[in-house]
Each structure stands twice: as structure tokens, then as C-alpha cells.
Enzyme design. Structure first.
Site, mmCIF file in Angstrom:
data_model
loop_
_atom_site.group_PDB
_atom_site.id
_atom_site.type_symbol
_atom_site.label_atom_id
_atom_site.label_comp_id
_atom_site.label_asym_id
_atom_site.label_seq_id
_atom_site.Cartn_x
_atom_site.Cartn_y
_atom_site.Cartn_z
ATOM 1 N N ASN A 35 0.840 -1.198 0.000
ATOM 2 C CA ASN A 35 0.000 0.000 0.000
ATOM 3 C C ASN A 35 0.881 1.256 0.000
ATOM 4 O O ASN A 35 0.490 2.291 0.532
ATOM 5 C CB ASN A 35 -0.880 -0.044 1.259
ATOM 6 C CG ASN A 35 -2.095 0.844 1.136
ATOM 7 O OD1 ASN A 35 -2.468 1.249 0.029
ATOM 8 N ND2 ASN A 35 -2.687 1.180 2.264
ATOM 9 N N SER A 124 -4.793 4.108 17.764
ATOM 10 C CA SER A 124 -5.750 5.021 17.137
ATOM 11 C C SER A 124 -6.836 5.411 18.116
ATOM 12 O O SER A 124 -7.209 4.618 18.997
ATOM 13 C CB SER A 124 -6.376 4.298 15.935
ATOM 14 O OG SER A 124 -7.537 4.965 15.503
ATOM 15 N N THR A 126 -9.645 5.294 17.468
ATOM 16 C CA THR A 126 -10.739 4.347 17.206
ATOM 17 C C THR A 126 -10.997 3.449 18.420
ATOM 18 O O THR A 126 -12.108 2.941 18.580
ATOM 19 C CB THR A 126 -10.435 3.510 15.936
ATOM 20 O OG1 THR A 126 -11.604 2.836 15.530
ATOM 21 C CG2 THR A 126 -9.343 2.494 16.163
ATOM 22 N N TYR A 148 -11.059 -3.451 12.160
ATOM 23 C CA TYR A 148 -9.828 -2.639 12.182
ATOM 24 C C TYR A 148 -9.583 -2.091 13.586
ATOM 25 O O TYR A 148 -8.485 -2.200 14.137
ATOM 26 C CB TYR A 148 -9.934 -1.485 11.168
ATOM 27 C CG TYR A 148 -8.994 -0.353 11.467
ATOM 28 C CD1 TYR A 148 -7.640 -0.469 11.192
ATOM 29 C CD2 TYR A 148 -9.449 0.830 12.073
ATOM 30 C CE1 TYR A 148 -6.762 0.559 11.509
ATOM 31 C CE2 TYR A 148 -8.585 1.848 12.381
ATOM 32 C CZ TYR A 148 -7.246 1.713 12.102
ATOM 33 O OH TYR A 148 -6.380 2.720 12.425
ATOM 34 N N LYS A 152 -6.472 -2.746 16.664
ATOM 35 C CA LYS A 152 -5.720 -1.750 17.446
ATOM 36 C C LYS A 152 -5.890 -2.024 18.939
ATOM 37 O O LYS A 152 -4.925 -1.986 19.709
ATOM 38 C CB LYS A 152 -6.185 -0.328 17.116
ATOM 39 C CG LYS A 152 -5.846 0.133 15.712
ATOM 40 C CD LYS A 152 -4.347 0.243 15.494
ATOM 41 C CE LYS A 152 -3.980 0.802 14.128
ATOM 42 N NZ LYS A 152 -2.548 0.661 13.825
ATOM 43 N N ASN A 178 -6.956 12.404 13.977
ATOM 44 C CA ASN A 178 -7.049 12.342 12.499
ATOM 45 C C ASN A 178 -5.873 13.050 11.828
ATOM 46 O O ASN A 178 -5.886 14.282 11.697
ATOM 47 C CB ASN A 178 -8.365 12.966 12.036
ATOM 48 C CG ASN A 178 -9.582 12.181 12.480
ATOM 49 O OD1 ASN A 178 -9.779 11.928 13.672
ATOM 50 N ND2 ASN A 178 -10.405 11.765 11.541
HETATM 51 N N1 UFG Z 1 -16.604 12.636 5.880
HETATM 52 C C1 UFG Z 1 -17.435 13.198 4.936
HETATM 53 N N2 UFG Z 1 -17.236 12.870 3.634
HETATM 54 C C2 UFG Z 1 -16.241 12.032 3.217
HETATM 55 C C3 UFG Z 1 -15.389 11.468 4.196
HETATM 56 C C4 UFG Z 1 -15.605 11.791 5.523
HETATM 57 O O1 UFG Z 1 -18.344 13.964 5.272
HETATM 58 O O2 UFG Z 1 -16.121 11.775 2.015
HETATM 59 C C5 UFG Z 1 -16.790 13.030 7.305
HETATM 60 C C6 UFG Z 1 -17.081 11.848 8.226
HETATM 61 O O3 UFG Z 1 -18.465 11.605 8.295
HETATM 62 C C7 UFG Z 1 -16.494 12.356 9.544
HETATM 63 C C8 UFG Z 1 -15.301 13.210 9.110
HETATM 64 O O4 UFG Z 1 -15.557 13.554 7.753
HETATM 65 O O5 UFG Z 1 -17.430 13.195 10.204
HETATM 66 C C9 UFG Z 1 -13.991 12.495 9.198
HETATM 67 O O6 UFG Z 1 -14.046 11.269 8.488
HETATM 68 P P1 UFG Z 1 -12.712 10.453 8.137
HETATM 69 O O7 UFG Z 1 -13.118 9.264 7.342
HETATM 70 O O8 UFG Z 1 -11.686 11.345 7.540
HETATM 71 O O9 UFG Z 1 -12.154 10.037 9.566
HETATM 72 P P2 UFG Z 1 -12.839 9.180 10.732
HETATM 73 O O10 UFG Z 1 -12.810 10.017 11.945
HETATM 74 O O11 UFG Z 1 -14.122 8.585 10.322
HETATM 75 O O12 UFG Z 1 -11.823 7.949 10.835
HETATM 76 C C10 UFG Z 1 -10.456 8.191 11.137
HETATM 77 C C11 UFG Z 1 -9.576 7.105 10.531
HETATM 78 C C12 UFG Z 1 -9.820 5.793 11.208
HETATM 79 C C13 UFG Z 1 -9.721 5.949 12.685
HETATM 80 C C14 UFG Z 1 -10.649 7.032 13.167
HETATM 81 C C15 UFG Z 1 -10.541 7.271 14.653
HETATM 82 O O13 UFG Z 1 -9.861 6.950 9.167
HETATM 83 O O14 UFG Z 1 -8.815 4.894 10.789
HETATM 84 O O15 UFG Z 1 -10.309 8.252 12.504
HETATM 85 O O16 UFG Z 1 -9.344 7.826 14.994
HETATM 86 F F1 UFG Z 1 -10.060 4.772 13.257
#
Ligand code: UFG
Length: 337
Positions: A35, A124, A126, A148, A152, A178
């Protein structure tokens, strides 16, 4: 110190390698390249003017890992290698458990046999699941919502048991919030394969014209503007968190866990507007339904890392957007060109 980075060719690994090298440490990287790209390590060498020893090795390959420890005099390990896509982990749980847990177990066994027991783990936020209270402190209740996240959480538990069984281990788990942004040189940054799952890489591709518009996953959360709130941390700050952890392993007996976050929440709309400021143009979006499994609000209490590791996030979301845009516009095809 000579530091082995597993998954060192990835997004967080390359930024961490730069900070370690610039602080005078030696860096050895193992990465399977499933990756990531070796080119990213050449860029690290360009930024720092220093060499990175690289082995194309999968951490689950015990014999190859033993070879790396025989070849190099390793003082400490930062373990970043692993699969990390939440949705994919739900579809392929066995693959995620096999890979992520096997990698950790093989690494720890190899380290133990080599007499290297200083370890920093990439964990994380998470592991907090849907937090009851924000900002989140390290001793908050732990729970996960997908395979996932389980890998962790299980990794942290394995390291708890290891440190209890053998006090010569010194282990720090870093619970990232993040990570976003890129190195200010514009030479390294996040290079997602396929359609990005995460907010900022997606926005960056909208800005670059590779995606039509951002889908905002819900504007009916209980937050100031209704969109999800997260703690976005500049990847260079995150990299410096690893440097601080490595530097403090000597006075960290047992296994300690630290949040790495800014302590500030930013909504999806605020993030989008920050990126618009960086590019100087409006970016199209549509509000769609909530993404299953998403939580409303998540941000760190980073006090413990500041107190014990002397680490604090210094950069802003605007800094991260500026750097991410420099990386994205200078490398539209990522490392593959
Ligand atoms: N979001 C959108 N549109 C998108 C992608 C995300 O609106 O296309 C929103 C999500 O709903 C959320 C925010 O943007 O409110 C952040 O989303 P991310 O996918 O960027 O990040 P997450 O917080 O969901 O997840 C991240 C990592 C995971 C980790 C998690 C907790 O991707 O690996 O933080 O630390 F587990």
C-alpha cells in the site's frame, strides 16, 4: 539511536522518518509496499540528505524479520505496518485480524529474540469507540465498532500483557486522532489507493478535479453546524510525536498510552472551508446521509503527552490544508507519477 520503522514507506512512516533523520537518528525501514511506494523513501532521502536503509519485507515473515535484526543494530522500533481501511475490515475481518495481529506478534517475538524491547505502537482514537465525553482522556472507556478498531485494541492488550510478563519491555502506544496534511517541502504526502475513504484526501482530489464533489456525510449531528467534528492533526506534528515517544522510552517502563491530537474539534464544513482558503477556490459538495458507523464528535485531551513526552501539536488545520494542497497539486498522480 537506530530506529526500525515498520510500514516506514507509508504516509505516517515517511513523515516520521524525516523527523527522526533530521534529529540525528538512524532509520531502517521495512515495508511490504502493498500500500506504498519505494519512491516515497527516495523523497525522504531528498528532503533530509541522508540515507534510509530499506528492506522490502512483510512483518509477518519471521525469517525475513530476523534477517533485518541481524543485519542492523536496532535500538528501538516504531510499528506502523498494518491494514487500515475501516470498511474493508468489515468485509474482510479474517484478513485484517491475520495480518495486523500476526505482524505485531511476529515483530515482538523477533524483537525479544534480538534483545530489543523498546517499542512505539501506532494505535488510534478508534479504540474509544463512540466516546461518552470529549475531550477524550486516555483512561476513558474503550470499545470498538469494527475489525480494524479491534486489531488496534487487541494490539494494545497484547502489549499490556507482554510488559506485565517481562518488565524489560518499554512500550508506548500512540493513539492518533485524524492525521492530515503533508510535508511542507511538497515532496511527500498521503497517496491513497483508489477512492479516498477519509475526508481531507477526498477534498484534495475534488480540488484537483479528480472527483466531482464532496459528499458531506450528514448535517444533522448534534454539533454546531450539524456536521461531524474531529481532531485533525498535522502529520508533521504527529511525526514529531513519534520522535518524542522514542526519546522518552528510556524513562517509560512498562506500557503507556498517549493521545496524539490537538485538543481542538473541527467540523466537516470548517475543514472544507479551510481547504478552500488554501486553494483560493470554492469546492463543490452535497450533503448526503450519515455514513454507517460514524460518530458525531471526537477530539483529544492531549495533556498527558504534553506532560510526559513534552509534545504538543504546533500546526493548524490551515497549515495542513496549505501543505496538502502543495503536495496534491505538485504530485497529481501520487508517487506512481
Ligand atoms: N466525511 C465526509 N465525507 C467524506 C469522508 C468523511 O463527510 O467523504 C466526514 C465523516 O463523516 C467524519 C469526518 O468527515 O465526520 C472524518 O471522516 P474520516 O473518514 O476522515 O475520519 P474518521 O474520523 O471517520 O476515521 C479516522 C480514521 C480511522 C480511525 C478514526 C478514529 O480513518 O482509521 O479516525 O481515529 F479509526
Amino acid at each position: 539511536m537506530n530506529v526500525l520503522l515498520t510500514g516506514g514507506a507509508g504516509y505516517i512512516g515517511t513523515h516520521t522518518a524525516v523527523e527522526l533523520l533530521q534529529a540525528g537518528h538512524g532509520v531502517v525501514v521495512v515495508d511490504s509496499l502493498v500500500n506504498s511506494h519505494e519512491e516515497a523513501l527516495r523523497r525522504v532521502e531528498r528532503i533530509t540528505g541522508r540515507e534510509v536503509a530499506f528492506h522490502r519485507v512483510d512483518c509477518t515473515d519471521a525469517e525475513a524479520m530476523r534477517g533485518v535484526f541481524e543485519r542492523h543494530d536496532i535500538d528501538a522500533v516504531i510499528h506502523l505496518a498494518g491494514f487500515k481501511a475501516v470498511g474493508e475490515s468489515v468485509e474482510q475481518p479474517l484478513r485484517y485480524y491475520r495480518n495486523n495481529l500476526d505482524a505485531l506478534l511476529t515483530l515482538c517475538e523477533t524483537m525479544d529474540a534480538a534483545g530489543v524491547r523498546d517499542l512505539v505502537l501506532s494505535s488510534s482514537a478508534t479504540v474509544y469507540g463512540d466516546p461518552r465525553r470529549v475531550p477524550i482522556v486516555e483512561d476513558a472507556e474503550l470499545s470498538t465498532t469494527n475489525p480494524y478498531g479491534n486489531t488496534k485494541l487487541f494490539a494494545e492488550r497484547i502489549l499490556d500483557d507482554l510488559a506485565t510478563a517481562d518488565p524489560s519491555w518499554r512500550i508506548i502506544s500512540l493513539r492518533y486522532f485524524n492525521p492530515i496534511g503533508a510535508h511542507p517541502s511538497g515532496l511527500i504526502g498521503e497517496d491513497p489507493q483508489g477512492v479516498p475513504n477519509n475526508l481531507f484526501p477526498y477534498i484534495a482530489q475534488v480540488a484537483a478535479g479528480r472527483r466531482e464533489r464532496l459528499s458531506v456525510y450528514g448535517d444533522d449531528y448534534d454539533t454546531p453546524d450539524g456536521t461531524g467534528v474531529r481532531d485533525y492533526l498535522h502529520v508533521v506534528d504527529l511525526a514529531n510525536g513519534h520522535l518524542a515517544a522514542v526519546d522518552h522510552l528510556a524513562d517509560t517502563p512498562g506500557h503507556r498510552v498517549y493521545n496524539l491530537g490537538t485538543g481542538q474539534g473541527t467540523s466537516v464544513m470548517e475543514g472544507l472551508h479551510a481547504f478552500e482558503r488554501a486553494t483560493g477556490s470554492a469546492l463543490p459538495y452535497t450533503v448526503t446521509g450519515r455514513r454507517p458507523g460514524d460518530i458525531a464528535v471526537c477530539y483529544a485531551d492531549p495533556t498527558a503527552a504534553s506532560r510526559d513526552l513534552g509534545w504538543k501539536a504546533e500546526l493548524t488545520v490551515d497549515d495542513a490544508c496549505r501543505d496538502a494542497w502543495r503536495w496534491q497539486s505538485g504530485n497529481p498522480g501520487g508517487f506512481a507519477g
